[in-house]
Design a protein around this motif. Structure first.
Motif, PDB file in Angstrom:
ATOM      1  N   HIS A   1      -0.542  -9.804   3.837  1.00 13.56           N
ATOM      2  CA  HIS A   1      -2.121 -10.426   3.976  1.00 13.56           C
ATOM      3  C   HIS A   1      -2.505 -11.465   4.909  1.00 13.56           C
ATOM      4  O   HIS A   1      -3.408 -11.591   5.602  1.00 13.56           O
ATOM      5  CB  HIS A   1      -2.654  -9.931   2.879  1.00 13.56           C
ATOM      6  CG  HIS A   1      -3.717  -9.351   2.752  1.00 13.56           C
ATOM      7  ND1 HIS A   1      -4.855  -8.948   3.894  1.00 13.56           N
ATOM      8  CD2 HIS A   1      -4.327  -8.552   1.819  1.00 13.56           C
ATOM      9  CE1 HIS A   1      -5.634  -8.161   3.306  1.00 13.56           C
ATOM     10  NE2 HIS A   1      -5.280  -8.348   1.699  1.00 13.56           N
TER      11      HIS A   1
ATOM     12  N   THR B   1       1.015  -0.944  -0.274  1.00 12.44           N
ATOM     13  CA  THR B   1       0.117  -0.027  -0.154  1.00 12.44           C
ATOM     14  C   THR B   1       1.458   1.191   0.068  1.00 12.44           C
ATOM     15  O   THR B   1       2.490   1.088   0.814  1.00 12.44           O
ATOM     16  CB  THR B   1      -0.628   0.022   1.195  1.00 12.44           C
ATOM     17  OG1 THR B   1      -2.328   1.106   1.370  1.00 12.44           O
ATOM     18  CG2 THR B   1       0.069   0.225   2.226  1.00 12.44           C
TER      19      THR B   1
ATOM     20  N   VAL C   1      -0.360  -0.281  15.981  1.00 13.33           N
ATOM     21  CA  VAL C   1      -0.768  -1.875  14.921  1.00 13.33           C
ATOM     22  C   VAL C   1       0.446  -2.944  15.182  1.00 13.33           C
ATOM     23  O   VAL C   1       0.951  -3.304  14.483  1.00 13.33           O
ATOM     24  CB  VAL C   1      -0.472  -1.037  13.218  1.00 13.33           C
ATOM     25  CG1 VAL C   1      -1.405  -2.601  12.870  1.00 13.33           C
ATOM     26  CG2 VAL C   1      -1.363  -0.315  13.040  1.00 13.33           C
TER      27      VAL C   1
ATOM     28  N   ASP D   1      -4.326  -7.084   8.599  1.00 12.66           N
ATOM     29  CA  ASP D   1      -5.375  -7.084   7.722  1.00 12.66           C
ATOM     30  C   ASP D   1      -4.817  -5.392   6.633  1.00 12.66           C
ATOM     31  O   ASP D   1      -4.867  -4.443   6.815  1.00 12.66           O
ATOM     32  CB  ASP D   1      -6.624  -6.355   7.754  1.00 12.66           C
ATOM     33  CG  ASP D   1      -7.153  -7.974   8.716  1.00 12.66           C
ATOM     34  OD1 ASP D   1      -6.579  -8.521   8.063  1.00 12.66           O
ATOM     35  OD2 ASP D   1      -7.890  -8.148   9.877  1.00 12.66           O
ATOM     36  N   GLY D   2      -6.517  -5.061   5.797  1.00 11.09           N
ATOM     37  CA  GLY D   2      -5.657  -4.117   4.535  1.00 11.09           C
ATOM     38  C   GLY D   2      -5.975  -3.249   5.415  1.00 11.09           C
ATOM     39  O   GLY D   2      -5.088  -2.038   5.630  1.00 11.09           O
ATOM     40  N   LYS D   3      -6.881  -2.913   7.001  1.00 13.24           N
ATOM     41  CA  LYS D   3      -7.532  -1.720   7.335  1.00 13.24           C
ATOM     42  C   LYS D   3      -6.427  -1.521   8.401  1.00 13.24           C
ATOM     43  O   LYS D   3      -5.493  -0.247   8.044  1.00 13.24           O
ATOM     44  CB  LYS D   3      -9.027  -2.381   8.497  1.00 13.24           C
ATOM     45  CG  LYS D   3      -9.321  -0.810   9.196  1.00 13.24           C
ATOM     46  CD  LYS D   3      -9.746  -1.438   9.772  1.00 13.24           C
ATOM     47  CE  LYS D   3     -10.349  -0.712  10.971  1.00 13.24           C
ATOM     48  NZ  LYS D   3     -11.558  -0.641  11.858  1.00 13.24           N
ATOM     49  N   GLU D   4      -5.513  -2.429   8.805  1.00 11.18           N
ATOM     50  CA  GLU D   4      -4.127  -2.259   9.447  1.00 11.18           C
ATOM     51  C   GLU D   4      -3.197  -1.603   8.785  1.00 11.18           C
ATOM     52  O   GLU D   4      -2.425  -0.771   9.317  1.00 11.18           O
ATOM     53  CB  GLU D   4      -3.946  -3.276  10.284  1.00 11.18           C
ATOM     54  CG  GLU D   4      -4.760  -4.326  11.272  1.00 11.18           C
ATOM     55  CD  GLU D   4      -4.288  -5.505  11.841  1.00 11.18           C
ATOM     56  OE1 GLU D   4      -5.159  -5.939  12.781  1.00 11.18           O
ATOM     57  OE2 GLU D   4      -4.444  -6.790  11.087  1.00 11.18           O
TER      58      GLU D   4
ATOM     59  N   VAL E   1      -2.984   0.181   6.035  1.00  9.87           N
ATOM     60  CA  VAL E   1      -3.218   1.827   5.166  1.00  9.87           C
ATOM     61  C   VAL E   1      -3.360   2.561   6.878  1.00  9.87           C
ATOM     62  O   VAL E   1      -2.885   4.029   6.388  1.00  9.87           O
ATOM     63  CB  VAL E   1      -4.707   1.720   5.266  1.00  9.87           C
ATOM     64  CG1 VAL E   1      -5.141   3.493   4.855  1.00  9.87           C
ATOM     65  CG2 VAL E   1      -4.885   0.970   3.374  1.00  9.87           C
ATOM     66  N   THR E   2      -3.849   2.569   7.820  1.00  9.94           N
ATOM     67  CA  THR E   2      -3.522   2.517   9.250  1.00  9.94           C
ATOM     68  C   THR E   2      -2.228   3.015   9.683  1.00  9.94           C
ATOM     69  O   THR E   2      -2.102   4.630   9.696  1.00  9.94           O
ATOM     70  CB  THR E   2      -5.096   2.024  10.098  1.00  9.94           C
ATOM     71  OG1 THR E   2      -6.099   1.996  10.173  1.00  9.94           O
ATOM     72  CG2 THR E   2      -4.811   2.860  11.873  1.00  9.94           C
TER      73      THR E   2
END
Length: 517
Positions: free
Chosen positions: A488, A316, A361, A492-495, A497-498
């Protein structure tokens, strides 16, 4: 009674195969005598006797696979039924040289062996990269004799005393095991008169039984080959002297490259064998040059490919406005240099920002172990460093406890050791997260590859002035693209990006680092 158990032979290695017993029950052994050769997925190594004694019982047969910590033999004190008739080891092979290489009587008393030292945890063998001295050369104490290369780094082996190098037993490019004698020198002698052997070339220290068999499979590999009916001639061995290891057999099985050709009555057209590895090196043209890959380069290639094959790797991206940090550096660089005796760079800010994001995270600071997740409650940050011999990743320990000055000093020390080839295994093991700065080479954007078993790596890139919109106005700002590659399977994607957003926020507003926000 002393128990002989399988030691911890490397990170993520849980089982080994008993390749060959060099002793039998009742044999007398001396401390540090090789007693058994074990094989893992990666390499083979010898276990030595922990003390003088007699082999009482051998509990695990050759070819069997056991877990780390398993009891494989016992030994007791006293004298055995016969002297240990063990097979010759690589370290012993040179002593069986022709009689004409025997040393004069007066030089044997002052002759000392040059052995391969223990160069790090889980390292069982090294490659002799280059000899800096030749037979007959006079050497001074602590003068470099030979450069050794491991999976991770290169280092020099120095002369333990002043004298003359009398024998070289392992040639450049050959592999030697820990504790193996690779040379001999005569202490107190001067000049070429004390040379023990006038052999024109170093002797290769391969086992006599394996030297002429490039396709010799180890027991675990032989079992896989036999059970799956593979063609041993089509498998490229990566072990000592070209021996086929378990990992080689498994790779050949997965790729299908070593399957035996089925007898076909009439083949309408030739079957293409393009995917299979060539059985012999191709011929080099006049305008080409063949150079053997160093062990470091081979390891880099293997680990990077393993990371791609194993992890569900995703990247990302984001970008950060570096204006605040650049202004801060410009304002305090002189004061910082006077107080800490080191320049204030960008890397210390990135390390601080990464630690802050890892705390928020924790999955990015974790690793997968089988079906478990291991969360790290410490922050050892690996810093990728490019050297003339390849990429190395030394570790900055407990980065969360260091100030900006401490981080800059620590990175400076690691960078100097990397350039000088002085990094040890301890310097490069145990990192929890990696930072790679491709920007120093001008990289604008890239997708870094994970450093197993870590679950995340941050890629920094070159700072470039670009037009951006700030408060509805177009302004020119120094911008840097950031890339986070992550596994992955655990992140997770949310983590992800965060995490990257937190790094961006800390870089664009350095006061957040001071306030622990």
């Amino acid at each position: 009674m002393t128990d002989i158990t399988i030691p911890n032979v490397g990170e993520s290695v849980s089982e080994v195969t008993i390749a060959q017993w060099m002793v039998a029950a009742g044999d007398t052994v001396k401390k540090d005598d090789p007693i058994v050769e074990i094989e893992t997925d990666k390499a083979s190594q010898e276990l030595v006797a922990p003390e003088d004694g007699v082999i009482s019982e051998i509990l695990i047969a050759e070819g069997e696979t056991v877990n780390v910590g398993t009891l494989i033999a016992t030994m007791g004190a006293g004298s055995g039924t016969a002297p240990a008739p063990k097979a010759a080891t690589p370290a012993d092979a040179p002593t069986n040289a022709p009689a004409e290489s025997a040393a004069p009587a007066e030089s044997s008393e002052s002759s000392i062996d040059i052995d391969i030292p223990n160069v790090g945890e889980s390292v069982s063998e090294v490659t002799v990269a280059s000899w800096m001295k030749q037979v007959g050369d006079t050497v001074e104490k602590d003068e470099p004799l030979v450069e050794l290369e491991t999976d991770k780094a290169a280092q020099e082996l120095v002369a333990p005393s002043s004298g003359v190098l009398t024998e070289i037993l392992v040639a450049e490019g050959d592999i030697a095991t820990i504790g193996q004698t690779i040379a001999r020198m005569s202490v107190g002698a001067t000049g070429a008169a004390s040379v023990v052997s006038a052999a024109p070339a170093p002797v290769k220290t391969a086992d006599a039984g394996d030297a002429s068999d490039d396709a010799h499979p180890m027991p675990a590999a032989a079992k896989i080959i036999r059970e799956n009916d593979l063609d041993v001639g089509k498998i490229v061995g990566t072990g000592k002297d070209g021996r086929i290891l378990k990992a080689d057999a498994l790779q050949a099985l997965e790729s299908g490259a070593a399957k035996k050709s089925a007898p076909v009555a009439a083949a309408p057209k030739p079957v293409s064998t393009a995917p299979a590895a060539p059985s012999a090196p191709r011929e080099v043209g006049e305008r080409e040059e063949r150079v053997r890959m160093s062990r470091l380069r081979q390891t880099i290639a293997r680990r990077l490919k393993d990371a791609q094959n194993t992890a569900a790797m995703l990247t990302t991206f984001n970008e950060a406005d570096m204006s605040e940090i650049m202004a801060l550096r410009s304002k305090y660089k002189e004061v910082f240099l006077k107080k800490h005796d080191v320049k204030l760079g960008f890397m210390s800010f990135f390390v601080k920002a990464v630690v802050q994001a890892l705390k928020e995270v924790p999955s990015v600071n974790a690793e997968i172990d089988g079906t478990d997740i291991i969360y790290k409650n410490f922050y050892d940050i690996s810093i990728a460093v490019g050297t003339p011999k390849g990429l190395v990743v030394p570790v900055l320990r407990d980065a969360d406890t260091l100030s900006l000055g401490g981080i800059e000093k620590g990175i400076g020390v690691l960078g100097a050791k990397a350039r000088d080839g002085q990094l040890s295994m301890d310097d490069m093991s145990g990192g929890t997260f990696t930072i790679s700065n491709g920007g120093v080479y001008g990289s604008l954007m890239s997708s870094p590859i994970l450093n197993p078993p870590q679950s995340g790596i941050l890629g920094m890139h070159t700072i470039q002035k670009r037009p951006v919109v700030v408060n509805d106005a177009i302004v020119i700002r120094p911008m840097m693209y950031l890339a986070l590659s992550y596994d992955h399977r655990i992140v997770d994607g949310k983590e992800a990006v965060t995490f990257l957003v937190r790094v961006k926020e800390c870089l664009e507003d350095p006061e957040r680092l001071l306030l622990d926000l």
